[in-house]
Design a protein around this motif. Structure first.
Motif, PDB file in Angstrom:
ATOM      1  N   PRO A 126      98.999 -62.479   2.712  1.00  0.00           N
ATOM      2  CA  PRO A 126      98.982 -62.492   1.241  1.00  0.00           C
ATOM      3  C   PRO A 126      98.591 -63.830   0.637  1.00  0.00           C
ATOM      4  CG  PRO A 126     100.955 -61.405   2.061  1.00  0.00           C
ATOM      5  CD  PRO A 126     100.297 -62.044   3.243  1.00  0.00           C
ATOM      6  N   SER A 127      98.563 -64.886   1.423  1.00  0.00           N
ATOM      7  CA  SER A 127      98.131 -66.196   0.930  1.00  0.00           C
ATOM      8  C   SER A 127      96.632 -66.229   0.628  1.00  0.00           C
ATOM      9  CB  SER A 127      98.467 -67.282   1.956  1.00  0.00           C
ATOM     10  OG  SER A 127      97.958 -66.946   3.238  1.00  0.00           O
ATOM     11  N   VAL A 128      95.895 -65.251   1.134  1.00  0.00           N
ATOM     12  CA  VAL A 128      94.452 -65.180   0.892  1.00  0.00           C
ATOM     13  C   VAL A 128      94.191 -64.215  -0.259  1.00  0.00           C
ATOM     14  CG1 VAL A 128      92.201 -64.598   1.864  1.00  0.00           C
ATOM     15  CG2 VAL A 128      93.953 -65.652   3.305  1.00  0.00           C
ATOM     16  N   VAL A 129      93.587 -64.731  -1.323  1.00  0.00           N
ATOM     17  CA  VAL A 129      93.255 -63.888  -2.465  1.00  0.00           C
ATOM     18  C   VAL A 129      91.786 -63.470  -2.388  1.00  0.00           C
ATOM     19  CG1 VAL A 129      95.025 -64.914  -3.931  1.00  0.00           C
ATOM     20  CG2 VAL A 129      92.724 -65.888  -3.918  1.00  0.00           C
ATOM     21  N   ASP A 140      95.448 -69.995  10.270  1.00  0.00           N
ATOM     22  CA  ASP A 140      96.835 -69.859   9.854  1.00  0.00           C
ATOM     23  C   ASP A 140      97.025 -68.738   8.843  1.00  0.00           C
ATOM     24  OD1 ASP A 140      97.562 -71.954  11.480  1.00  0.00           O
ATOM     25  OD2 ASP A 140      97.461 -73.459   9.880  1.00  0.00           O
ATOM     26  N   HIS A 141      95.931 -68.337   8.187  1.00  0.00           N
ATOM     27  CA  HIS A 141      96.013 -67.286   7.181  1.00  0.00           C
ATOM     28  C   HIS A 141      95.533 -65.933   7.706  1.00  0.00           C
ATOM     29  CE1 HIS A 141      95.632 -70.612   3.865  1.00  0.00           C
ATOM     30  NE2 HIS A 141      96.812 -70.602   4.464  1.00  0.00           N
ATOM     31  N   GLN A 142      95.181 -65.878   8.982  1.00  0.00           N
ATOM     32  CA  GLN A 142      94.678 -64.641   9.571  1.00  0.00           C
ATOM     33  C   GLN A 142      95.805 -63.896  10.282  1.00  0.00           C
ATOM     34  OE1 GLN A 142      91.479 -65.980  12.086  1.00  0.00           O
ATOM     35  NE2 GLN A 142      90.158 -66.547  10.357  1.00  0.00           N
ATOM     36  N   ALA A 143      95.835 -62.586  10.105  1.00  0.00           N
ATOM     37  CA  ALA A 143      96.868 -61.756  10.733  1.00  0.00           C
ATOM     38  C   ALA A 143      96.269 -61.022  11.930  1.00  0.00           C
ATOM     39  CB  ALA A 143      97.409 -60.753   9.713  1.00  0.00           C
ATOM     40  N   SER A 144      96.936 -61.081  13.068  1.00  0.00           N
ATOM     41  CA  SER A 144      96.434 -60.405  14.267  1.00  0.00           C
ATOM     42  C   SER A 144      96.770 -58.922  14.205  1.00  0.00           C
ATOM     43  CB  SER A 144      97.025 -61.034  15.527  1.00  0.00           C
ATOM     44  OG  SER A 144      98.427 -60.858  15.567  1.00  0.00           O
ATOM     45  N   SER A 145      95.937 -58.111  14.847  1.00  0.00           N
ATOM     46  CA  SER A 145      96.094 -56.659  14.761  1.00  0.00           C
ATOM     47  C   SER A 145      96.651 -56.071  16.049  1.00  0.00           C
ATOM     48  CB  SER A 145      94.752 -56.002  14.454  1.00  0.00           C
ATOM     49  OG  SER A 145      93.959 -55.897  15.622  1.00  0.00           O
ATOM     50  N   ILE A 146      97.115 -54.843  15.952  1.00  0.00           N
ATOM     51  CA  ILE A 146      97.629 -54.144  17.120  1.00  0.00           C
ATOM     52  C   ILE A 146      96.535 -53.908  18.151  1.00  0.00           C
ATOM     53  CG2 ILE A 146      97.306 -51.860  16.083  1.00  0.00           C
ATOM     54  CD1 ILE A 146      99.869 -50.974  17.553  1.00  0.00           C
ATOM     55  N   GLY A 172      89.943 -53.546   9.705  1.00  0.00           N
ATOM     56  CA  GLY A 172      91.272 -54.128   9.844  1.00  0.00           C
ATOM     57  C   GLY A 172      91.677 -54.340  11.288  1.00  0.00           C
ATOM     58  N   ALA A 173      90.995 -53.648  12.208  1.00  0.00           N
ATOM     59  CA  ALA A 173      91.295 -53.781  13.630  1.00  0.00           C
ATOM     60  C   ALA A 173      90.841 -55.116  14.193  1.00  0.00           C
ATOM     61  CB  ALA A 173      90.636 -52.641  14.411  1.00  0.00           C
ATOM     62  N   TYR A 174      89.815 -55.718  13.578  1.00  0.00           N
ATOM     63  CA  TYR A 174      89.200 -56.893  14.210  1.00  0.00           C
ATOM     64  C   TYR A 174      88.791 -58.006  13.253  1.00  0.00           C
ATOM     65  CZ  TYR A 174      85.022 -54.545  12.464  1.00  0.00           C
ATOM     66  OH  TYR A 174      84.100 -53.940  11.653  1.00  0.00           O
ATOM     67  N   ALA A 175      88.736 -57.757  11.953  1.00  0.00           N
ATOM     68  CA  ALA A 175      88.154 -58.732  11.027  1.00  0.00           C
ATOM     69  C   ALA A 175      89.215 -59.444  10.191  1.00  0.00           C
ATOM     70  CB  ALA A 175      87.154 -58.041  10.110  1.00  0.00           C
ATOM     71  N   HIS A 176      88.823 -60.597   9.651  1.00  0.00           N
ATOM     72  CA  HIS A 176      89.628 -61.363   8.702  1.00  0.00           C
ATOM     73  C   HIS A 176      88.689 -61.704   7.553  1.00  0.00           C
ATOM     74  CE1 HIS A 176      92.383 -61.664  12.086  1.00  0.00           C
ATOM     75  NE2 HIS A 176      91.396 -62.191  12.801  1.00  0.00           N
ATOM     76  N   ILE A 177      88.820 -61.004   6.430  1.00  0.00           N
ATOM     77  CA  ILE A 177      87.804 -61.105   5.382  1.00  0.00           C
ATOM     78  C   ILE A 177      88.459 -61.108   3.998  1.00  0.00           C
ATOM     79  CG2 ILE A 177      87.356 -58.636   4.994  1.00  0.00           C
ATOM     80  CD1 ILE A 177      84.553 -61.126   5.700  1.00  0.00           C
ATOM     81  N   ALA A 178      87.908 -61.923   3.091  1.00  0.00           N
ATOM     82  CA  ALA A 178      88.466 -62.053   1.741  1.00  0.00           C
ATOM     83  C   ALA A 178      87.818 -61.103   0.741  1.00  0.00           C
ATOM     84  CB  ALA A 178      88.321 -63.499   1.257  1.00  0.00           C
ATOM     85  N   ASP A 179      86.825 -60.357   1.174  1.00  0.00           N
ATOM     86  CA  ASP A 179      86.203 -59.346   0.317  1.00  0.00           C
ATOM     87  C   ASP A 179      85.706 -58.214   1.211  1.00  0.00           C
ATOM     88  OD1 ASP A 179      84.672 -57.730  -1.350  1.00  0.00           O
ATOM     89  OD2 ASP A 179      83.614 -59.377  -2.316  1.00  0.00           O
ATOM     90  N   ARG A 180      86.257 -57.046   1.040  1.00  0.00           N
ATOM     91  CA  ARG A 180      85.910 -55.897   1.878  1.00  0.00           C
ATOM     92  C   ARG A 180      84.431 -55.531   1.822  1.00  0.00           C
ATOM     93  NH1 ARG A 180      88.366 -50.463  -0.589  1.00  0.00           N
ATOM     94  NH2 ARG A 180      86.627 -49.608   0.601  1.00  0.00           N
ATOM     95  N   ASN A 181      83.745 -55.961   0.778  1.00  0.00           N
ATOM     96  CA  ASN A 181      82.321 -55.651   0.631  1.00  0.00           C
ATOM     97  C   ASN A 181      81.422 -56.575   1.435  1.00  0.00           C
ATOM     98  OD1 ASN A 181      82.610 -53.472  -1.308  1.00  0.00           O
ATOM     99  ND2 ASN A 181      83.220 -55.051  -2.778  1.00  0.00           N
TER     100      ASN A 181
END
Length: 505
Positions: A126-129, A140-146, A172-181
């Motif tokens: 949530p720290s990433v807008v 540090d702002h990236q969340a790891s996935s299952i 969501g399985a592999y990426a860390h992105i601030a804009d889904r587009n």
């Protein structure tokens, strides 16, 4: 197809086929089945997560009736989806960190990483807008996935979708992105941000972990992998401005592996998957076609893609994690096209049944849910067996005009009266419409180019080891924690599942 009912309501008795004894017997049989259902608490070797994008509770209900009526059942309401047979059912609260009603991006973060995120962002905390590129690139702002947790445990992994493989849900399985587009670099540049600094979703899938280690990637979105100086096999220009051909790159990275890329359904079905360890299938420029158009476009069904993934992944003695998305349920709802939303739900359900049939309840946990709901309603006073797509009746409507059983709160199906009368606020008479047509757009109350999502809870169906953990009402971010516990792949330092699992070896 059932005969079109008359508008004048006729009260009928159903005792001939469904008397009180019938309902009592069905209730007894259902209770007996639940009592006899074994509670499995052994380690889950395999994990399969199914997400029906936009599959609201009303979508499940309507699709069940739709299926029953098209199978020729007496009424249709007595029909059954395969997901209905799963012994454990719970609910998921889908809100984002910042939005009351979720989009597919923040929800993807929740059910993959175990933490909620902000709307429009994926795989970040949530720290990433929205569009905060610098924060996106900060580990540090990236969340790891299952999916990564599974890879770290030596499991094979796969991602299957009817949308683009770089769309909000699968990424969501592999990426860390601030804009889904930001599926390609030009989309980042259009936002006024340097794509050389901020990696797009397709790049992260090809160049970074855990995307680099995914064994099976099947879906659409070919143009996000190709330079804009070239066209794909269907003549559509690529969307990349950096000149990268990521398909060739993906194959080149695995030159010493048994890796195959396929473009269409015919190629997929002709491939000897026993000789393949890595499979990339990009079957369409953007999303795979709706179910009724897949054959003519050489697009595979969701069940066919799921079968291919299972054939490859199941060879790993350490097990596998597979994500399967019915992504076009949502897109049909956005268009107010109820027929296709239900048809896509049925194809999604066929994939669930195939996966269930090809795996064992003793070692495979299957979880079926949705990322968010939709403003899709089932209303009125239709008689039993009334075609779910048809008019609901109009004898009690003050204006004497009909409405359909299925409708939307907003979207492009809005049709004002002609001419509109501000005094009476009259609506358009749709009595001459054919709501049973596959292209028909159900009426909405508020005009919008695309229908919005809805914020109510969605269902969770579960079967297999520790499936009973998915009962009750839970935050969506609970899902990967419970799945990881069942498989003993939790990334936390104090992995309590190892001492709780009865057969974790």
């Amino acid at each position: 197809m059932h005969p079109r009912p008359q508008n004048s309501r006729k009260w009928t008795r159903q005792e001939d086929v469904e008397d009180a004894e019938t309902w009592f017997r069905l209730g007894q049989e259902g209770l007996r089945k639940r009592i006899e259902e074994p509670r499995r608490e052994s380690k889950a070797k395999n994990l399969i997560m199914f997400i029906g994008d936009g599959m609201s509770v009303s979508t499940v209900t309507a699709s069940r009736i739709f299926k029953g009526q098209r199978e020729g059942l007496l009424f249709g309401e007595e029909g059954q989806l395969h997901m209905d047979t799963f012994p454990y059912v719970g609910a998921s609260k889908t809100y984002c960190s910042d939005w009351q009603v979720a989009d597919s991006a923040c929800s993807s973060t929740a059910y993959f990483t175990g933490t909620k995120g902000n709307a429009m962002t994926i795989g970040v905390k949530p720290s990433v807008v929205y569009r905060d590129c610098e924060s996106q690139m900060n580990p540090d702002h990236q969340a790891s996935s299952i999916l990564l947790w599974a890879q770290n445990a030596g499991m094979s992994t796969g991602v299957v979708t009817t949308t683009t493989v770089t769309h909000a849900s699968p990424s969501g399985a592999y990426a860390h992105i601030a804009d889904r587009n930001w599926e390609n670099d030009l989309k980042i540049a259009e936002s006024g941000i340097d794509p050389e600094f901020c990696d797009d979703i397709a790049e992260q899938l090809v160049f970074k972990q855990p995307g680099l280690g995914i064994n099976v990637i099947l879906g659409g979105g070919r143009i996000h992998w190709l330079p804009n100086t070239t066209t794909d096999i269907e003549g559509m220009p690529g969307k990349r401005g950096d000149g990268k051909d990521l398909i060739s790159t993906w194959l080149g990275q695995k030159w010493d592996e048994r890796a195959v890329h396929v473009n269409g359904r015919a190629q997929l079905l002709a491939t000897d998957l026993s000789q393949v360890d890595y499979l990339l299938g990009l079957f369409a420029p953007e999303g795979i076609e709706y179910a009724d158009k897949q054959l003519e476009k050489d697009d595979p069904t969701l069940a066919e893609m799921t079968a291919a993934a299972l054939q490859i992944l199941s060879r790993n003695p350490n097990g596998f994690f597979l994500f399967v998305e019915g992504g076009r349920i949502d897109q049909a709802h956005h268009a107010n096209n109820a027929y296709r939303a239900m048809a896509e739900t049925l194809q999604f359900d066929e994939a669930i049944q195939l996966a269930d049939n090809r795996t064992e309840d003793t070692d495979t946990l299957i979880v079926v849910s949705s990322d968010h709901s939709h403003l899709f309603t089932i209303a009125g006073d239709p008689l039993r067996g009334n075609d779910i797509l048809d008019f609901s009746g109009n004898e009690d409507n003050e204006d004497g005009m009909p409405f359909t059983t299925l409708a939307y709160i907003n979207g492009k199906g809005y049709r004002p009266a002609e001419p509109f009368n501000e005094t009476t606020c009259s609506r358009k008479n749709i009595s001459s419409d054919n709501p049973l047509d596959i292209d028909y757009l159900q009426v909405s109350q508020v005009p919008r180019g695309s229908a919005t999502h809805a914020g109510e809870d969605v269902l969770i169906f579960a079967k297999g080891p520790f499936a009973h953990l998915f009962t009750g009402v839970n935050d969506q971010s609970y899902i990967p924690h419970a799945m990881a516990f069942a498989a003993c792949i939790s990334p936390f330092e104090n992995n309590f599942c190892s001492s709780s699992n009865k057969n974790n070896k």
